[in-house]
Design a protein around this motif. Structure first.
Motif, PDB file in Angstrom:
ATOM      1  N   GLY A  49      -2.712  -4.699  -3.646  1.00 23.65           N
ATOM      2  CA  GLY A  49      -2.945  -3.375  -4.211  1.00 23.65           C
ATOM      3  C   GLY A  49      -3.293  -2.375  -3.136  1.00 23.65           C
ATOM      4  O   GLY A  49      -3.220  -2.673  -1.935  1.00 23.65           O
ATOM      5  N   GLY A  50      -3.648  -1.180  -3.574  1.00 21.15           N
ATOM      6  CA  GLY A  50      -4.024  -0.154  -2.626  1.00 21.15           C
ATOM      7  C   GLY A  50      -4.732   0.987  -3.330  1.00 21.15           C
ATOM      8  O   GLY A  50      -4.431   1.297  -4.483  1.00 21.15           O
ATOM      9  N   PHE A 110      -6.216   3.426  -8.054  1.00 19.60           N
ATOM     10  CA  PHE A 110      -6.014   2.087  -7.521  1.00 19.60           C
ATOM     11  C   PHE A 110      -4.766   1.504  -8.161  1.00 19.60           C
ATOM     12  O   PHE A 110      -4.665   1.437  -9.389  1.00 19.60           O
ATOM     13  CB  PHE A 110      -7.210   1.178  -7.793  1.00 19.60           C
ATOM     14  N   CYS A 111      -3.809   1.079  -7.322  1.00 16.82           N
ATOM     15  CA  CYS A 111      -2.574   0.477  -7.822  1.00 16.82           C
ATOM     16  C   CYS A 111      -2.595  -1.005  -7.518  1.00 16.82           C
ATOM     17  O   CYS A 111      -2.858  -1.400  -6.378  1.00 16.82           O
ATOM     18  CB  CYS A 111      -1.360   1.104  -7.154  1.00 16.82           C
ATOM     19  N   VAL A 112      -2.314  -1.834  -8.521  1.00 12.26           N
ATOM     20  CA  VAL A 112      -2.178  -3.271  -8.306  1.00 12.26           C
ATOM     21  C   VAL A 112      -0.735  -3.649  -8.606  1.00 12.26           C
ATOM     22  O   VAL A 112      -0.199  -3.296  -9.657  1.00 12.26           O
ATOM     23  CB  VAL A 112      -3.201  -4.071  -9.153  1.00 12.26           C
ATOM     24  N   MET A 113      -0.107  -4.293  -7.622  1.00 14.74           N
ATOM     25  CA  MET A 113       1.298  -4.663  -7.732  1.00 14.74           C
ATOM     26  C   MET A 113       1.380  -6.172  -7.935  1.00 14.74           C
ATOM     27  O   MET A 113       0.905  -6.940  -7.084  1.00 14.74           O
ATOM     28  CB  MET A 113       2.051  -4.263  -6.461  1.00 14.74           C
ATOM     29  N   ILE A 114       1.975  -6.594  -9.038  1.00 15.84           N
ATOM     30  CA  ILE A 114       1.971  -8.017  -9.406  1.00 15.84           C
ATOM     31  C   ILE A 114       3.398  -8.534  -9.423  1.00 15.84           C
ATOM     32  O   ILE A 114       4.219  -8.096 -10.236  1.00 15.84           O
ATOM     33  CB  ILE A 114       1.328  -8.228 -10.788  1.00 15.84           C
ATOM     34  N   ARG A 167       0.835  -1.208   0.000  1.00 15.41           N
ATOM     35  CA  ARG A 167       0.000   0.000   0.000  1.00 15.41           C
ATOM     36  C   ARG A 167       0.871   1.260   0.000  1.00 15.41           C
ATOM     37  O   ARG A 167       0.489   2.292  -0.558  1.00 15.41           O
ATOM     38  CB  ARG A 167      -0.964  -0.018   1.190  1.00 15.41           C
ATOM     39  N   THR A 168       2.041   1.177   0.606  1.00 17.25           N
ATOM     40  CA  THR A 168       2.952   2.321   0.573  1.00 17.25           C
ATOM     41  C   THR A 168       3.513   2.516  -0.834  1.00 17.25           C
ATOM     42  O   THR A 168       3.667   3.657  -1.298  1.00 17.25           O
ATOM     43  CB  THR A 168       4.082   2.123   1.609  1.00 17.25           C
ATOM     44  N   ALA A 169       3.808   1.412  -1.534  1.00 19.20           N
ATOM     45  CA  ALA A 169       4.236   1.538  -2.932  1.00 19.20           C
ATOM     46  C   ALA A 169       3.130   2.180  -3.765  1.00 19.20           C
ATOM     47  O   ALA A 169       3.390   3.008  -4.653  1.00 19.20           O
ATOM     48  CB  ALA A 169       4.610   0.160  -3.490  1.00 19.20           C
ATOM     49  N   ALA A 170       1.881   1.821  -3.474  1.00 17.69           N
ATOM     50  CA  ALA A 170       0.745   2.448  -4.168  1.00 17.69           C
ATOM     51  C   ALA A 170       0.733   3.953  -3.898  1.00 17.69           C
ATOM     52  O   ALA A 170       0.522   4.771  -4.803  1.00 17.69           O
ATOM     53  CB  ALA A 170      -0.567   1.808  -3.707  1.00 17.69           C
ATOM     54  N   LEU A 171       0.994   4.311  -2.646  1.00 19.40           N
ATOM     55  CA  LEU A 171       1.054   5.734  -2.290  1.00 19.40           C
ATOM     56  C   LEU A 171       2.169   6.436  -3.059  1.00 19.40           C
ATOM     57  O   LEU A 171       2.009   7.574  -3.515  1.00 19.40           O
ATOM     58  CB  LEU A 171       1.279   5.869  -0.780  1.00 19.40           C
ATOM     59  N   ARG A 231      11.239   1.423  -7.247  1.00 20.14           N
ATOM     60  CA  ARG A 231      11.447   2.568  -6.354  1.00 20.14           C
ATOM     61  C   ARG A 231      10.129   3.023  -5.710  1.00 20.14           C
ATOM     62  O   ARG A 231      10.107   3.954  -4.906  1.00 20.14           O
ATOM     63  CB  ARG A 231      12.041   3.745  -7.133  1.00 20.14           C
ATOM     64  N   ALA A 232       8.998   2.371  -6.093  1.00 16.35           N
ATOM     65  CA  ALA A 232       7.691   2.821  -5.590  1.00 16.35           C
ATOM     66  C   ALA A 232       7.628   2.739  -4.062  1.00 16.35           C
ATOM     67  O   ALA A 232       7.107   3.644  -3.409  1.00 16.35           O
ATOM     68  CB  ALA A 232       6.569   2.005  -6.220  1.00 16.35           C
TER      69      ALA A 232
END
Lengths: 362, 362
Positions: free
Chosen positions: A195-196, A185-189, A152-156, A343-344
């Motif tokens: 995601g977040g 909305f970010c989805v990290m795969i 969720r921090t990477a989404a931020l 780096r997200a």
């Protein structure tokens, strides 16, 4: 719940978390007219993974002044991990340019994280329980500290400094998304999927942690009822169909050939039938999940990050029309690729730090 | 997108939107020690449906001082509907007790609603397009006015004054949910199905409208890929399996017998095999959807409202274990029945009004 670095191993170099507008070790110190040397305010940012800790000194616009990577030290036990985190934070704080001092620090960690309490509740890959990391770091650094969940921090990070800003040329500028008070909305795969949802409240990008710090677990959305088993014990979860590790293992099951998820994407583009089958199934599952996200959350944009996003247009190209086909009564949000890559997390940790610095000034 | 009043027709009586702590027409005026007559501040609240407009004067704790119902007047065209709304608002404002004057007004309407702009964009059942209802009402009443979407506003009503408060004995008290800065997802099930996420920000309950004012469309979450056709053009949507109208029509298809959704619930409880099949399928579909909501949003509680919630424990009894069975890696949020019933919309409109009044004071 999710290791997003499957295809994107942690950096080993020191001073090497470049941003779009500042290379490795680029200084935020500038000379203003009149010859007085001024330095932009900075924060300490750490992204703690199972293997390495990535860290940086970051200014308010997301530019990195100094960066580094440290071993997490999991084999030495949870106390050693905490020590490594605090040492890394202190080392970074000490590297601030003359004439400035960091204003705060942000740290993101895997597992279950109670951001409000500043406590790392639990992490399978680190082996800790109820570590009051926020207070420990604040005491060590003498600075306000914010703690967050890794994905969720990477989404931020993407929301405040990356693809969520809607304005790639100006990483610190919240851009049109924030201007309209919108959400991303970010989805990290990667090995897993999580995601977040990032929203702008009073002009500040904030990530939605949910009531019990478990929001955004899109990897465990059931998209194929009764489908393949998932590590969570359920069947047909998105993660069981579209994670980088499952794409690789399903291809290996079909062909007997070892290949990474990116290899499968490349082979699908070249017409390999088994690769086409596995890749299409993954993209369809991801489209199903993002249709559910759209219907429930109505985000202003969707950002796809994590290792699998390195497949680029091979992923988003077929994903966009698949999402359109699933939304009968509305148009889909734009689907963007991550701009920050691996780096997200560290830039998201910087965003957390800036939030706590900005709140303290109110 | 959703008419929630299938089993709960609009009230025809005037002065008849009772709350838990104030009957029809109960006055908020009280005598304080010393004999001075004081009157609690009030707002005008209107819930505009396709057939009738429900209205009330409501205090800050959700108590109704006066209420009424008016014809919406759809057969006379959109201009007449706007006139009826403004007349109803003005009539209510004029009924405030001596010594007080309403502080603001809240109006909720069906269709697509741009709450931020205060514009009713479109509604199939009213036939209007881009009506600046907020400005029109503000000009007529000389008060600050807030506009909202009918179902999401009903969710806000439950969040601020009803089952979302976590403390049924104290309707104005935000209770434990708000105290922890938590969220409540409300799903309203009638002819259609829609929902809304209510969150507390700085102690104020707010509903999440989404980026394009289309958040919470849980009725169009696909829970049975390739399943029965939905009115939206897709297949297998929750609304195609669990809406009150679909429960009734599926039972009629199986048995040739006309029955309401509540009848089907009653017959299922009595062991009628066709009713058991239809009811179980609806509950399972609802559990699938609420599992998706939980995984993505992590709400602090789920509230089930709309006409179907009148089935009470016959709905929530089997729903709770079905939700537990679908969540392998976490416990579900508590599932509560609506406390406000068909008053949720008008009390939600009051909550909207109080928001705008409270903001104006900052």
């Amino acid at each position: 719940m999710c290791d997003v670095t499957d295809d994107a191993p942690a950096r080993r170099c020191r001073g090497a978390v470049p941003t779009r507008d500042a290379g490795c070790g680029a200084a935020a110190a500038v000379r203003r007219p009149g010859g007085v040397r001024t330095v932009d305010p900075l924060v300490v940012a750490l992204d703690v993974g199972g293997t390495s800790i990535k860290g940086a000194l970051v200014d308010r616009a997301g530019a990195v002044v100094a960066g580094g990577a440290w071993e997490t030290g999991v084999p030495h036990g949870p106390d050693a991990v905490v020590r490594h985190i605090l040492d890394a934070a202190a080392e970074l704080a000490g590297r601030a340019p003359d004439g400035t001092a960091p204003r705060g620090a942000g740290i993101c960690v895997p597992g279950v994280v109670d951001a409000a309490a500043g406590v790392a509740r639990w992490a399978a890959n680190i082996g800790w329980t109820d570590v009051p990391l926020q207070d420990l770091a604040a005491a060590r650094l003498g600075l306000p500290v914010a703690l967050g969940h890794d994905v969720r921090t990477a989404a931020l990070g993407e929301g405040r400094f990356g693809a969520g800003t809607g304005d790639p040329g100006h990483p610190g500028d919240p851009g049109p998304v924030a201007a309209a008070g919108r959400t991303v909305f970010c989805v990290m795969i990667g090995t897993g999927i999580a995601g977040g949802l990032v929203r702008w409240i009073d002009g500040v990008a904030q990530v939605d942690d949910g009531d019990r710090a478990m929001a955004g677990e899109v990897g465990h959305l059931v998209v194929r009822p009764g489908g393949p088993p998932c590590g969570c014990g359920n069947r047909g979860c998105l993660e069981a169909l579209a994670s980088a590790s499952r794409i690789a293992s399903r291809y290996r099951e079909l062909t007997g050939t070892a290949a990474t998820a990116r290899d499968v994407a490349d082979r699908a583009a070249a017409g390999d039938p088994a690769a086409v089958a596995v890749w299409t199934d993954a993209v369809d599952a991801l489209a199903d999940a993002l249709a559910a996200v759209t219907v429930l959350l109505d985000p202003g944009a969707v950002v796809v990050g994590g290792g699998l996003s390195l497949a680029g247009e091979r992923l988003t190209g077929p994903l966009r029309p698949a999402l359109v086909a699933r939304l009968t009564f509305r148009s889909p949000p734009p689907v963007r690729l991550s701009e920050l890559g691996d780096r997200a997390g560290v830039l998201g940790a910087a965003a957390l730090a800036w939030q706590v610095v900005e709140r303290g000034r109110e």
